[in-house]
Enzyme design. Structure first.
Site, PDB file in Angstrom:
ATOM      1  N   CYS A 196       0.819  -1.214   0.000  1.00  0.00           N
ATOM      2  CA  CYS A 196       0.000   0.000   0.000  1.00  0.00           C
ATOM      3  C   CYS A 196       0.851   1.261   0.000  1.00  0.00           C
ATOM      4  CB  CYS A 196      -0.929  -0.004   1.205  1.00  0.00           C
ATOM      5  SG  CYS A 196      -1.964   1.466   1.293  1.00  0.00           S
ATOM      6  N   HIS A 253     -28.629  20.003  -0.485  1.00  0.00           N
ATOM      7  CA  HIS A 253     -28.780  20.533  -1.841  1.00  0.00           C
ATOM      8  C   HIS A 253     -27.956  21.805  -2.014  1.00  0.00           C
ATOM      9  CE1 HIS A 253     -30.810  21.255  -5.653  1.00  0.00           C
ATOM     10  NE2 HIS A 253     -30.987  22.518  -5.278  1.00  0.00           N
ATOM     11  N   CYS A 275      -1.609   1.606  -3.111  1.00  0.00           N
ATOM     12  CA  CYS A 275      -2.669   2.620  -3.059  1.00  0.00           C
ATOM     13  C   CYS A 275      -2.175   4.037  -2.798  1.00  0.00           C
ATOM     14  CB  CYS A 275      -3.725   2.217  -2.030  1.00  0.00           C
ATOM     15  SG  CYS A 275      -3.090   1.503  -0.517  1.00  0.00           S
ATOM     16  N   LYS A 327      -0.166   5.376  -5.934  1.00  0.00           N
ATOM     17  CA  LYS A 327      -1.126   5.360  -7.044  1.00  0.00           C
ATOM     18  C   LYS A 327      -2.129   6.494  -6.898  1.00  0.00           C
ATOM     19  CE  LYS A 327      -3.985   2.018  -7.104  1.00  0.00           C
ATOM     20  NZ  LYS A 327      -4.477   0.635  -7.083  1.00  0.00           N
ATOM     21  N   GLU A 342      -7.518   1.673 -13.058  1.00  0.00           N
ATOM     22  CA  GLU A 342      -6.965   2.881 -12.447  1.00  0.00           C
ATOM     23  C   GLU A 342      -5.770   3.414 -13.220  1.00  0.00           C
ATOM     24  OE1 GLU A 342      -8.311   2.242  -7.793  1.00  0.00           O
ATOM     25  OE2 GLU A 342      -6.354   1.511  -8.437  1.00  0.00           O
ATOM     26  N   GLU A 348     -27.108  13.969  -2.911  1.00  0.00           N
ATOM     27  CA  GLU A 348     -28.510  14.035  -2.531  1.00  0.00           C
ATOM     28  C   GLU A 348     -29.365  13.041  -3.312  1.00  0.00           C
ATOM     29  OE1 GLU A 348     -30.919  17.548  -3.806  1.00  0.00           O
ATOM     30  OE2 GLU A 348     -29.006  18.238  -4.644  1.00  0.00           O
ATOM     31  N   TYR A 372      -9.333  -3.617 -11.016  1.00  0.00           N
ATOM     32  CA  TYR A 372      -9.242  -2.223 -10.576  1.00  0.00           C
ATOM     33  C   TYR A 372      -7.858  -1.626 -10.827  1.00  0.00           C
ATOM     34  CZ  TYR A 372      -6.758  -3.590  -6.281  1.00  0.00           C
ATOM     35  OH  TYR A 372      -5.842  -4.065  -5.387  1.00  0.00           O
TER      36      TYR A 372
END
Length: 460
Positions: free
Chosen positions: A43, A437, A48, A51, A183, A442, A179
């Site tokens: 990681c 909002h 991660c 990356k 990515e 939402e 993934y």
């Protein structure tokens, strides 16, 4: 005198191993840790964290383009790959140093060496002799997998090497549909590289909801990524002008770099599992029970080497649960159900819980709420970029069992959605939450109409 050199010896100083080692050492246990590369594991060093820095860097081109629609005059922009890589490496070194400091402050001893089990209580450390331990934790993670017999494989790179390219290529072919491949396709495309993503399957991101998979591929292509499905390499040829990917279909793709991101495998090579009697499962991962214990009474394993859910936060929680169970006498099992995940593609994906297909197989009748829309930011800019939000609801209990998103900030939004879903929120409770909002999120609490696909209309 103590029977063993250590109460606990941890093989692997990634996120899971470090967390377990620190907590065990803080209980007063004598803890040793071996790491053959750099502290921090996949990681922090080659996964991660770096990356995500690359994702951030690659998103600016898209932001610049959008900014022009909001009245900004954007001058000439230029990306400096060597400067970025140098700064990225400095930050990774800083983070790795923090991991080392935390281990040392907790009282654990760190050895930079390849570790190999010689029996259930003995660990041979390359260049450092051997040590004995009452308990052993294996946390060696995973590593990229590539087809070993593929002609020309030596001309390709994996995700590991992608972080250290001397220069940014003009053209890249990325093989894979998971993934990591998705990515990196977004990263290189965003940095101006002519990017082709090839995958042998009929769609990207196996394991994700089918609507998410189709929507993500469509949006990636809008951004300029060439997605080629049902396609795989036969060989890679090095030429005077670069590389040629010869596909099984007969197609030939020219590029400067070919990257294989075909998945990862548990890193068990050279661990000496056989000598210690540790069993692996049919996938080659270390087999463990709910408490991360192997078939050998004094040996445990956590993280990607067990191939349960291969995510950094999961490895950390597994490592913590191990320490709580073994060194604090608080038996703890990590619950692998309803773990949220993100794909930092462009646009990004957030997902928690069951896909529609999985829910129908496991639960029977389900209600689907689905919305596709252009976010306010891109509507103003005149861009044809759409978000997808999908809820999967068990019909009988009305519990939300899945939430899936593709669009800006999806990974950030899904984290909080996961809290409610993990607690067993129902659709009526979800709907009772007032919307914020104007936001993209939402839409999560304003979907009231059940989604019925056209081909299911008569059945519904």
């Amino acid at each position: 005198m103590a029977k063993y050199d250590y109460d606990l010896f941890v093989i692997g100083a990634g996120s899971g191993g470090v967390r377990a080692a620190r907590l065990a050492a803080m209980s007063g246990a004598r803890v040793g840790v071996a790491e053959e590369h750099r502290v921090g594991g996949t990681c922090v060093i080659r996964g991660c964290v770096p990356k995500k820095f690359m994702v951030y860097a690659s998103e600016f081109a898209h932001h610049f383009k959008t900014a022009e629609s909001y009245g900004w005059s954007i001058g000439e922009s230029r990306f400096d790959w060597p400067a970025f890589i140098a700064d990225k490496d400095k930050e990774i070194a800083r983070l790795s140093g923090i991991y080392v400091t935390n281990l040392q402050n907790a009282g654990a001893e760190l050895v930079h060496a390849k570790a190999r089990l010689t029996d259930a209580h003995t660990v041979a450390l390359e260049g450092h002799g051997q040590v004995t331990a009452d308990k052993i934790l294996i946390a060696t993670g995973g590593r990229p997998w590539s087809p070993p017999e593929l002609p020309g494989l030596e001309h390709t790179i994996s995700s590991n090497e992608a972080f250290h390219l001397a220069q940014l290529p003009k053209r890249i072919v990325i093989a894979g549909g998971g993934y990591i491949a998705v990515e990196f396709a977004g990263i290189f495309n965003g940095l101006g590289v002519d990017t082709t993503l090839v995958h042998r399957g009929p769609n990207l991101l196996r394991g994700f909801d089918d609507n998410v998979r189709a929507h993500a591929a469509e949006e990636m292509e809008k951004r300029g990524i060439k997605v080629v499905l049902g396609c795989q390499h036969a060989r890679v040829e090095k030429t005077a002008s670069g590389l040629v990917s010869h596909m099984v279909s007969g197609q030939a793709l020219e590029s400067d770099v070919v990257m294989f991101a075909l998945g990862r495998e548990p890193y068990v090579e050279g661990l000496g599992l056989e000598a210690a009697g540790v069993a692996v499962n049919e996938k080659g991962a270390i087999a463990v029970d709910d408490y991360s214990r192997t078939n050998v009474e004094n040996i445990w394993a956590v993280g990607d080497v067990t191939d349960r859910i291969n995510l950094t936060p999961v490895a950390i929680r597994e490592g913590a649960a191990f320490a709580e169970t073994v060194f604090y006498d608080r038996p703890t099992r990590f619950d692998h159900d309803m773990v949220a995940s993100a794909v930092f593609s462009q646009p990004p994906i957030g997902s928690v819980g069951m896909s529609e297909a999985d829910a129908r197989h496991a639960l029977g009748k389900v209600d689907i709420y689905l919305s596709r829309f252009r976010p306010m930011k891109y509507t103003f800019a005149g861009a044809d970029e759409r978000c997808l939000i999908k809820l999967v609801v068990e019909a009988s209990s009305q519990k939300i069992v899945g939430c899936h998103m593709v669009g800006p900030d999806a990974p950030e939004i899904i984290q909080m959605a996961a809290v409610a879903i993990k607690m067993g929120v129902t659709k009526s409770q979800w709907d009772s939450t007032c919307a914020v909002h104007p936001t993209l999120a939402e839409e999560l609490v304003t979907m009231r109409e059940k989604f019925v696909p056209a081909d299911l209309g008569a059945v519904a």
